[in-house]
Design a protein around this motif. Structure first.
Motif, PDB file in Angstrom:
ATOM      1  N   ASP A 175      53.483  37.780  40.968  1.00 13.50           N
ATOM      2  CA  ASP A 175      53.008  36.857  41.875  1.00 13.50           C
ATOM      3  C   ASP A 175      52.371  38.231  43.114  1.00 13.50           C
ATOM      4  OD1 ASP A 175      54.071  34.635  41.034  1.00 13.50           O
ATOM      5  OD2 ASP A 175      55.935  34.873  42.421  1.00 13.50           O
ATOM      6  N   ARG A 176      52.870  39.289  43.052  1.00  9.03           N
ATOM      7  CA  ARG A 176      52.142  40.208  44.059  1.00  9.03           C
ATOM      8  C   ARG A 176      50.645  40.605  43.403  1.00  9.03           C
ATOM      9  NH1 ARG A 176      55.468  45.791  44.238  1.00  9.03           N
ATOM     10  NH2 ARG A 176      53.845  46.064  45.992  1.00  9.03           N
ATOM     11  N   ASP A 177      50.718  40.597  41.951  1.00  9.72           N
ATOM     12  CA  ASP A 177      49.162  40.877  41.515  1.00  9.72           C
ATOM     13  C   ASP A 177      48.433  39.582  41.633  1.00  9.72           C
ATOM     14  OD1 ASP A 177      49.109  43.488  40.395  1.00  9.72           O
ATOM     15  OD2 ASP A 177      50.454  42.627  38.574  1.00  9.72           O
ATOM     16  N   LEU A 178      49.056  38.433  41.868  1.00  7.23           N
ATOM     17  CA  LEU A 178      48.224  37.110  41.974  1.00  7.23           C
ATOM     18  C   LEU A 178      47.725  37.244  43.167  1.00  7.23           C
ATOM     19  CD1 LEU A 178      47.770  34.602  39.862  1.00  7.23           C
ATOM     20  CD2 LEU A 178      49.717  33.711  41.197  1.00  7.23           C
ATOM     21  N   ALA A 179      48.546  37.802  44.261  1.00  7.31           N
ATOM     22  CA  ALA A 179      47.876  37.676  45.580  1.00  7.31           C
ATOM     23  C   ALA A 179      46.832  38.630  45.874  1.00  7.31           C
ATOM     24  CB  ALA A 179      49.322  38.130  46.544  1.00  7.31           C
ATOM     25  N   GLU A 180      46.577  39.366  45.065  1.00  9.57           N
ATOM     26  CA  GLU A 180      45.692  40.481  44.921  1.00  9.57           C
ATOM     27  C   GLU A 180      44.361  40.047  43.963  1.00  9.57           C
ATOM     28  OE1 GLU A 180      45.681  43.088  47.225  1.00  9.57           O
ATOM     29  OE2 GLU A 180      47.481  42.743  47.895  1.00  9.57           O
ATOM     30  N   SER A 181      44.565  38.782  43.543  1.00 10.33           N
ATOM     31  CA  SER A 181      43.455  38.408  42.674  1.00 10.33           C
ATOM     32  C   SER A 181      42.521  37.203  43.268  1.00 10.33           C
ATOM     33  CB  SER A 181      44.383  38.203  41.316  1.00 10.33           C
ATOM     34  OG  SER A 181      44.940  39.150  40.802  1.00 10.33           O
ATOM     35  N   SER A 182      41.603  37.127  42.533  1.00  9.24           N
ATOM     36  CA  SER A 182      40.902  35.830  42.855  1.00  9.24           C
ATOM     37  C   SER A 182      40.620  34.943  41.576  1.00  9.24           C
ATOM     38  CB  SER A 182      39.205  36.304  43.201  1.00  9.24           C
ATOM     39  OG  SER A 182      39.195  37.095  44.314  1.00  9.24           O
ATOM     40  N   GLU A 183      40.720  33.664  41.583  1.00  8.43           N
ATOM     41  CA  GLU A 183      40.788  32.784  40.500  1.00  8.43           C
ATOM     42  C   GLU A 183      39.386  32.630  40.242  1.00  8.43           C
ATOM     43  OE1 GLU A 183      42.825  28.571  39.031  1.00  8.43           O
ATOM     44  OE2 GLU A 183      42.958  29.088  41.323  1.00  8.43           O
ATOM     45  N   ILE A 184      39.115  32.507  38.802  1.00  8.00           N
ATOM     46  CA  ILE A 184      38.046  32.175  38.188  1.00  8.00           C
ATOM     47  C   ILE A 184      37.997  30.775  37.813  1.00  8.00           C
ATOM     48  CG2 ILE A 184      36.328  32.671  36.187  1.00  8.00           C
ATOM     49  CD1 ILE A 184      36.808  34.945  38.235  1.00  8.00           C
ATOM     50  N   THR A 185      37.103  29.884  38.603  1.00  7.54           N
ATOM     51  CA  THR A 185      37.042  28.585  38.174  1.00  7.54           C
ATOM     52  C   THR A 185      36.001  28.262  37.201  1.00  7.54           C
ATOM     53  OG1 THR A 185      35.705  27.921  39.921  1.00  7.54           O
ATOM     54  CG2 THR A 185      37.686  28.002  40.577  1.00  7.54           C
ATOM     55  N   LEU A 186      36.078  27.014  36.361  1.00  9.62           N
ATOM     56  CA  LEU A 186      35.246  26.808  35.557  1.00  9.62           C
ATOM     57  C   LEU A 186      33.802  26.445  36.108  1.00  9.62           C
ATOM     58  CD1 LEU A 186      34.434  26.117  32.790  1.00  9.62           C
ATOM     59  CD2 LEU A 186      35.418  23.633  33.068  1.00  9.62           C
ATOM     60  N   GLU A 187      33.745  25.687  37.348  1.00 13.41           N
ATOM     61  CA  GLU A 187      32.495  25.487  37.942  1.00 13.41           C
ATOM     62  C   GLU A 187      31.764  26.912  38.382  1.00 13.41           C
ATOM     63  OE1 GLU A 187      30.590  22.944  42.000  1.00 13.41           O
ATOM     64  OE2 GLU A 187      32.936  23.249  41.431  1.00 13.41           O
ATOM     65  N   ALA A 188      32.472  27.711  38.910  1.00 14.46           N
ATOM     66  CA  ALA A 188      31.788  28.996  39.273  1.00 14.46           C
ATOM     67  C   ALA A 188      31.403  29.878  37.982  1.00 14.46           C
ATOM     68  CB  ALA A 188      32.849  29.817  40.189  1.00 14.46           C
TER      69      ALA A 188
END
Length: 462
Positions: free
Chosen positions: A427-440
């Protein structure tokens, strides 16, 4: 760190062609795969998998997620897990090195170190000095290092160790004239393993290098690293383990067997296998893999755990270039309602691996796998957490090299207590991450698409 950091893929292909090419085992073949789990004596068929579940039902007791993973874990490997251990989660270089130096300083009988990279820099010299001090105090020190991983390390660095009486062994030398156990430049020792007095072991993703001097959750940064054409000063994000208890004997055995297989000089007699009493409540399995094995036991165990998942799969990995069976297993998990999330790098020290992995993003996103890219750090961690009870940490990347060409070592820890710790870290890493969406992702430019296509052609060798 990726092999491609040290050898250009073209040179690796040329050298590898001098030997017979490694056989691609069925689960890595370039064809639509039939998902199956490898067992100790071969594949676990659907009938055998069902037999595991039937055995659980026949016990007459309620079956928890933990019970299911425990049963499948034993069925895949054919050996019981080891109880009575204490596992400590270590985050990033500073915490890991502090714990390792404390164990080295406390050593009384022997120290066995096996590593892919051992650099002649500030951190490398700190390790050299600490090991030399112990050797001169009568503690036998044995160091095994990979030839490709240490291409940039001066010979004088290792000579100072030998001059102090430390036994050293270069794994699979690049120079065939110095190889004692046959020669295959494509076979590398990617393990990071330290065993002290046969009682305490360290393993994970952390090499011995000054790139780990900064913590990745702070403003401090590590050495400047060339990434995607830019000179970014990024801290390295990695994960390691300290393990005390009976399972250390299995890790010790891996070191000694590899030393013997490489025809290292006979090691001085020491108490390599002391009595190991229970020191904690963690259930652990040490898993080593080698290109000489019929298949990667680490890979088989991971596929088994993914196929057994009921609620959640959380994976963090530095070099993600999935083969067809891993892709199928992840997509099948989503299809049966399992939440699958992967934290992957946004920056890397290997552009080819980075873009080869990204070539799989479209297929995964369309299947419902959630992808995140870690920002503010160079991700080098290799962890997985499944259903909150099945955890693994080690040196193994999710790429063809780790599963086919490298010696690797992982620990599997079963139980919710350690699982909660790993979940907090995820969760700590997740908070430092950006999600890659299919649309983008579908709107990325032609440049990245071309790099992905070209890099994927090298995936077997990266």
């Amino acid at each position: 760190m990726s092999l491609s950091r040290w050898l250009a893929p073209g040179l690796l292909l040329l050298l590898g062609a001098c030997n017979t090419l490694p056989t691609i085992v069925p689960d890595m073949a370039r064809k639509p795969p039939t998902v199956q789990v490898e067992g100790a004596a071969g594949p676990l068929t659907k009938a055998q998998s069902q037999a595991v579940l039937d055995r659980l039902k026949a016990s007459g007791k309620p079956t928890s997620i933990f019970d299911r993973h425990l049963a499948f874990e034993e069925a895949v490997t054919g050996t019981p897990l080891v109880t009575g251990n204490k596992v400590t989660l270590l985050v990033d270089g500073p915490n890991t090195y502090k714990a390792m130096f404390a164990a080295i300083q406390a050593a009384r009988d022997h120290i066995n170190l096996e590593t892919y990279i051992l650099e002649d820099d500030d951190v490398g010299q700190q390790f050299a000095n600490a090991l030399i001090v112990k050797q001169r105090a009568g503690v036998q020190v044995n160091v095994m290092y990979d030839s490709v991983g240490t291409l940039g390390t001066k010979k004088e660095f290792f000579q100072q160790l030998r001059d102090a009486g430390i036994r050293t062994l270069e794994y699979n030398p690049v120079n065939p004239l110095t190889a004692k156990a046959g020669w295959d430049v494509n076979e590398r020792d990617h393990r990071k393993l330290l065993v002290v007095d046969g009682r305490t072991a360290f393993l994970g993703g952390i090499n011995i290098s000054s790139v780990y001097e900064g913590g990745s959750f702070s403003k401090r940064s590590g050495r400047s690293t060339r990434t995607d054409g830019k000179d970014d000063a990024l801290p390295w994000r990695d994960t390691h383990l300290q393990i005390d208890g009976p399972v250390v004997a299995d890790l010790q055995r891996l070191f000694l067997e590899t030393w013997a297989q490489q025809k290292g000089e006979p090691l001085p007699s020491r108490k390599y296998f002391p009595d190991l009493p229970k020191v904690g409540d963690d259930v652990v399995r040490a898993i080593g893999s080698s290109p000489k094995d019929p298949y990667s036991l680490i890979y088989a165990t991971l596929i088994s755990a993914i196929d057994s998942a009921e609620s959640e799969i959380l994976i963090t990995n530095a070099y993600f270039v999935p083969d067809p069976q891993l892709m199928a297993a992840l997509k099948a998990a989503v299809a049966r309602g399992v939440k699958v999330s992967l934290v992957l790098p946004s920056k890397t020290d290997s552009g080819l691996v980075f873009h080869a992995g990204r070539a799989s993003y479209t297929e995964l996103l369309e299947a419902g796998v959630r992808l995140y890219e870690r920002k503010g750090a160079l991700l080098h961690s290799k962890t997985a957490l499944i259903d909150g009870v099945w955890s693994t940490i080690g040196s193994t990347n999710l790429d063809w090299r780790s599963f086919l060409h490298n010696l690797e070592v992982n620990a599997v820890i079963l139980g919710p207590t350690f699982g909660r710790q790993l979940k907090v870290l995820f969760d700590r890493d997740l908070a430092e991450s950006s999600e890659i969406t299919l649309e983008a992702w579908n709107h990325r430019g032609i440049g990245p698409r071309v790099r992905e296509t070209l890099s994927k052609a090298w995936e077997y060798w990266l």
